[in-house]
Design an enzyme around this catalytic site. Structure first.
Site, PDB file in Angstrom:
ATOM      1  N   SER A 114      75.099  48.409  81.571  1.00  0.00           N
ATOM      2  CA  SER A 114      76.212  47.893  82.374  1.00  0.00           C
ATOM      3  C   SER A 114      77.556  47.859  81.620  1.00  0.00           C
ATOM      4  CB  SER A 114      75.867  46.513  82.958  1.00  0.00           C
ATOM      5  OG  SER A 114      75.479  45.607  81.950  1.00  0.00           O
ATOM      6  N   HIS A 120      72.950  48.983  88.733  1.00  0.00           N
ATOM      7  CA  HIS A 120      74.084  49.804  88.309  1.00  0.00           C
ATOM      8  C   HIS A 120      74.722  50.542  89.483  1.00  0.00           C
ATOM      9  CE1 HIS A 120      72.139  49.727  84.047  1.00  0.00           C
ATOM     10  NE2 HIS A 120      72.838  48.646  84.296  1.00  0.00           N
ATOM     11  N   GLU A 143      76.446  38.881  74.489  1.00  0.00           N
ATOM     12  CA  GLU A 143      75.059  39.222  74.179  1.00  0.00           C
ATOM     13  C   GLU A 143      74.604  38.263  73.080  1.00  0.00           C
ATOM     14  OE1 GLU A 143      72.438  41.234  75.253  1.00  0.00           O
ATOM     15  OE2 GLU A 143      71.438  40.232  73.581  1.00  0.00           O
ATOM     16  N   HIS A 196      75.389  39.220  80.193  1.00  0.00           N
ATOM     17  CA  HIS A 196      74.177  39.585  79.445  1.00  0.00           C
ATOM     18  C   HIS A 196      74.245  41.095  79.218  1.00  0.00           C
ATOM     19  CE1 HIS A 196      73.171  35.734  81.273  1.00  0.00           C
ATOM     20  NE2 HIS A 196      72.130  35.622  80.491  1.00  0.00           N
ATOM     21  N   ASP A 255      73.125  39.144  84.409  1.00  0.00           N
ATOM     22  CA  ASP A 255      71.875  39.911  84.385  1.00  0.00           C
ATOM     23  C   ASP A 255      70.927  39.332  83.336  1.00  0.00           C
ATOM     24  OD1 ASP A 255      69.995  41.947  84.619  1.00  0.00           O
ATOM     25  OD2 ASP A 255      71.131  43.364  83.375  1.00  0.00           O
ATOM     26  N   GLY A 289      76.108  34.085  77.462  1.00  0.00           N
ATOM     27  CA  GLY A 289      77.017  34.442  78.555  1.00  0.00           C
ATOM     28  C   GLY A 289      77.391  33.232  79.403  1.00  0.00           C
TER      29      GLY A 289
HETATM   30  N1  SAM Z   1      73.086  44.037  81.637  1.00  0.00           N
HETATM   31  C1  SAM Z   1      72.428  45.027  80.812  1.00  0.00           C
HETATM   32  C2  SAM Z   1      72.457  46.356  81.538  1.00  0.00           C
HETATM   33  O1  SAM Z   1      72.415  46.364  82.778  1.00  0.00           O
HETATM   34  O2  SAM Z   1      72.541  47.385  80.877  1.00  0.00           O
HETATM   35  C3  SAM Z   1      71.003  44.647  80.489  1.00  0.00           C
HETATM   36  C4  SAM Z   1      70.841  43.257  80.009  1.00  0.00           C
HETATM   37  S1  SAM Z   1      69.187  42.780  79.633  1.00  0.00           S
HETATM   38  C5  SAM Z   1      68.428  42.702  81.185  1.00  0.00           C
HETATM   39  C6  SAM Z   1      69.424  41.080  79.263  1.00  0.00           C
HETATM   40  C7  SAM Z   1      70.078  40.871  77.912  1.00  0.00           C
HETATM   41  O3  SAM Z   1      70.512  39.513  77.850  1.00  0.00           O
HETATM   42  C8  SAM Z   1      69.169  41.076  76.724  1.00  0.00           C
HETATM   43  O4  SAM Z   1      69.749  41.992  75.850  1.00  0.00           O
HETATM   44  C9  SAM Z   1      69.068  39.681  76.048  1.00  0.00           C
HETATM   45  O5  SAM Z   1      69.048  39.755  74.646  1.00  0.00           O
HETATM   46  C10 SAM Z   1      70.350  39.047  76.523  1.00  0.00           C
HETATM   47  N2  SAM Z   1      70.359  37.565  76.624  1.00  0.00           N
HETATM   48  C11 SAM Z   1      69.349  36.701  76.848  1.00  0.00           C
HETATM   49  N3  SAM Z   1      69.829  35.446  77.023  1.00  0.00           N
HETATM   50  C12 SAM Z   1      71.181  35.537  76.918  1.00  0.00           C
HETATM   51  C13 SAM Z   1      72.249  34.603  77.064  1.00  0.00           C
HETATM   52  N4  SAM Z   1      72.014  33.320  77.344  1.00  0.00           N
HETATM   53  N5  SAM Z   1      73.515  35.067  76.932  1.00  0.00           N
HETATM   54  C14 SAM Z   1      73.760  36.369  76.651  1.00  0.00           C
HETATM   55  N6  SAM Z   1      72.799  37.294  76.518  1.00  0.00           N
HETATM   56  C15 SAM Z   1      71.528  36.888  76.663  1.00  0.00           C
END
Ligand code: SAM
Length: 297
Positions: free
Chosen positions: A100, A19, A118, A42, A171, A151
């Site tokens: 994020s 971040h 997401e 993500h 992410d 994503g």
């Molecule tokens: N980017 C966020 C932040 O910094 O606040 C945190 C994201 S967290 C590390 C990863 C997220 O990606 C999770 O909520 C998970 O459910 C989601 N996720 C997993 N595979 C995904 C995909 N192929 N596309 C989108 N989201 C996905």
């Protein structure tokens, strides 16, 4: 089946690295009045409660953002960390930590466009609820488009965007082998379709995944340089924050740090990270931590 929930980890050392990079990249885009586009592939839940039992139990915010905010009252932080710290402090005083999409929403303007994906069925509802909260401190919010899909597929269908200045933040939760494979293809295709995009890929540092990680980073950098080969030199860097030494523990593999790979690295970002990272090591892991920032050639 997705089992990762970011609410257990919000405000940890990895979020601080990711971040603080995100706020620096957004600040560089905000220097011009011209609109820009952000893809957050993500998104997670968007906003997290610091008193959530799962987070209190892991102690990750306590060893992360709360420890950092304590440290800044004793040792002045570098200038390039202040946008992140000022923003985060406003949330922490209300018992929250911004994810994020929330950080982008807070910093972006009316003329800018934010896409967030997401995949998790519960997280997407939490994200929708959180991003719909009106920010009373701000009379301008970007246009936000939230997608309940992968994503990686969002990038496929939406690139290039109409407004071609901007950022892709990727992410993944790195729960599966494919999280180390999908960014390679997705980002090389993204760079072909949208050459000017700044791309920021977060990655975990885990001993038992080190080969997969090296392979992913090399292939992402290679795919990017092939995609941009007709367009002069494009800077690629990695920046890492290590909170412990990298030691083998088969029984309990642990995250000893994390990194960001930045493709089309904005002017001065590497220098700003070289200022921030030693400060973060001092604040979070003074006896065992270390950092690294390097340009890829
Ligand atoms: N980017 C966020 C932040 O910094 O606040 C945190 C994201 S967290 C590390 C990863 C997220 O990606 C999770 O909520 C998970 O459910 C989601 N996720 C997993 N595979 C995904 C995909 N192929 N596309 C989108 N989201 C996905």
């Amino acid at each position: 089946m997705l089992s990762y929930r970011h609410a257990f980890h919000a405000g940890n050392h990895a979020d601080i690295l990711k971040h603080s990079c995100l706020t620096l990249i957004l600040s560089s885009l905000l220097k011009k009045d011209k609109a820009f586009t952000v893809f957050d592939t993500h998104g997670g839940g968007g906003l997290y409660q610091l008193d959530y039992q799962g987070l209190v139990h892991t102690g990750e915010a306590e060893k992360g953002i709360l420890k950092l905010l304590e440290h800044i009252s004793q040792v002045e932080p570098p200038q390039s960390l202040t946008t992140y710290l000022e923003l985060v402090k406003k949330y922490v005083t209300q018992g929250m930590y911004p994810g994020s999409p929330e950080i982008s929403k807070a910093m972006m303007r009316q003329q800018d466009k934010l896409f967030v994906a997401e995949l998790h069925n519960t997280e997407i509802e939490i994200l929708r609820g959180n991003l719909s909260i009106l920010d009373k401190r701000k009379n301008q919010t970007p246009s936000i488009s939230i997608h309940h899909e992968s994503g990686f597929s969002l990038l496929k269908s939406c690139l290039p965007p109409l407004v071609k200045r901007g950022l892709i933040l990727m992410d993944p939760s790195y729960e599966t082998d494919s999280d180390y494979e999908q960014p390679i293809r997705a980002l090389s295709q993204a760079a072909k379709k949208w050459e000017t995009a700044i791309i920021a890929l977060w990655y975990p540092l885990l001993i038992h995944r080190s080969q997969q990680l090296d392979n992913m980073l090399c292939q992402v950098a290679e795919g990017f340089s092939l995609a941009c080969r007709h367009n002069g030199d494009r800077k690629v860097i990695t920046a890492e924050l290590h909170i412990a030494p990298a030691t083998e523990d088969q029984a309990a593999p642990r995250l000893y740090g994390s990194g960001m790979m930045i493709l089309n690295c904005p002017y001065l970002l590497e220098e700003q990270l070289q200022e921030n990272l030693p400060y973060l090591v001092q604040a979070l892991a003074p006896s065992q931590g270390s950092w690294e920032a390097r340009e890829w050639s």
